[in-house]
Design a protein around this motif. Sequence first.
Motif, PDB file in Angstrom:
ATOM      1  N   THR A   1     -28.399  35.341 -12.451  1.00  0.00           N
ATOM      2  CA  THR A   1     -27.139  34.739 -12.865  1.00  0.00           C
ATOM      3  C   THR A   1     -26.559  35.502 -14.050  1.00  0.00           C
TER       4      THR A   1
ATOM      5  N   TYR B   1     -31.839  35.389 -14.961  1.00  0.00           N
ATOM      6  CA  TYR B   1     -30.610  35.558 -15.722  1.00  0.00           C
ATOM      7  C   TYR B   1     -30.376  37.043 -16.007  1.00  0.00           C
TER       8      TYR B   1
ATOM      9  N   PHE C   1     -26.498  26.687 -17.474  1.00  0.00           N
ATOM     10  CA  PHE C   1     -26.330  27.678 -16.418  1.00  0.00           C
ATOM     11  C   PHE C   1     -27.535  27.649 -15.481  1.00  0.00           C
TER      12      PHE C   1
ATOM     13  N   HIS D   1     -29.681  28.070 -12.147  1.00  0.00           N
ATOM     14  CA  HIS D   1     -29.615  29.067 -11.064  1.00  0.00           C
ATOM     15  C   HIS D   1     -30.592  28.682  -9.949  1.00  0.00           C
TER      16      HIS D   1
END
Length: 292
Positions: A36, A62, A290, A292
């Motif tokens: 991500t 990430y 965030f 993922h």
Amino acid sequence: MASHTDRPLPRDERAAHRWLDVRGTRLHLAEYGSGTPLLMLHGFPQHWYAWHKVAALLPQGYRLLCPDLRGFGWSGITARGHDMDGLAEDMLALLDALGRERVGLVGHDWGAHLGFRLCLRAPERFSAYLALNMSHPWPRHGAVLPNLWRLWYTAFVEYPVLGRAVLRHWPGFTRFLLRRQAADPAVWTRTELAEYAEAASVSAVAGQQLFWQYVLHDIPALVRGTARRQRLTVPTLLLGGERDTVVVPSLLAGAEPYADELSVRLVPGAGHYLPQERPQEVAEAVRALFRH
């Protein structure tokens, strides 16, 4: 236009480095991991290395995109382009150059101020926003005025001749600010203090211009209430330090009428440099915001 500085990069074997030509300059980009994508925007007087502690605590999944803003770190030095609109154009052009249509966004200090500008300007490019140690664009005047004295140090930075001289030739001033604005000065190593003091010296033009452009453009817009005509639609978490002496907790309230989804949290006992002081809390916020 001068090229990026040739001084050695701070050592971090996990980071990969490259340079991209963007809007008349050459931006340095440090990248961590894969997965991500998150655009990570540093503050003053730092550069990409501001994120190294957070990067070490994030699990796989990430991709951290950590640029040096125009004129900072190892990015090209230019005489102009350090206003928030110009820096926002840089970051959008950088995303285009990387082929990234939409990313997560994280910003600290001036990078967080820039992050708000990006979210208001191009909300479709950002899935969510984590802002660290920065007030939002709609601070209450009743909270701003009693705290203006806390920005005394900007008088030594913002004026063209004085500011550049201070940043270039008075490294003790930069070290003093870093220590004073952290809740516990011992959070900085000697190596880190030396690195950021030297970075401030090398980036004296950009540092001075960053503050001066704020005086010329952002303060008048704040007085006029320009941001009140805009709405924040990107889901946002504003994370502040309980003991932040620059952006005090009272400056973080009052954005609710202008945002679709914004929450505010304070980190107990922390100061103005959350990525340095409390990287674990920042990493946890990244993972929560965030997924993922």
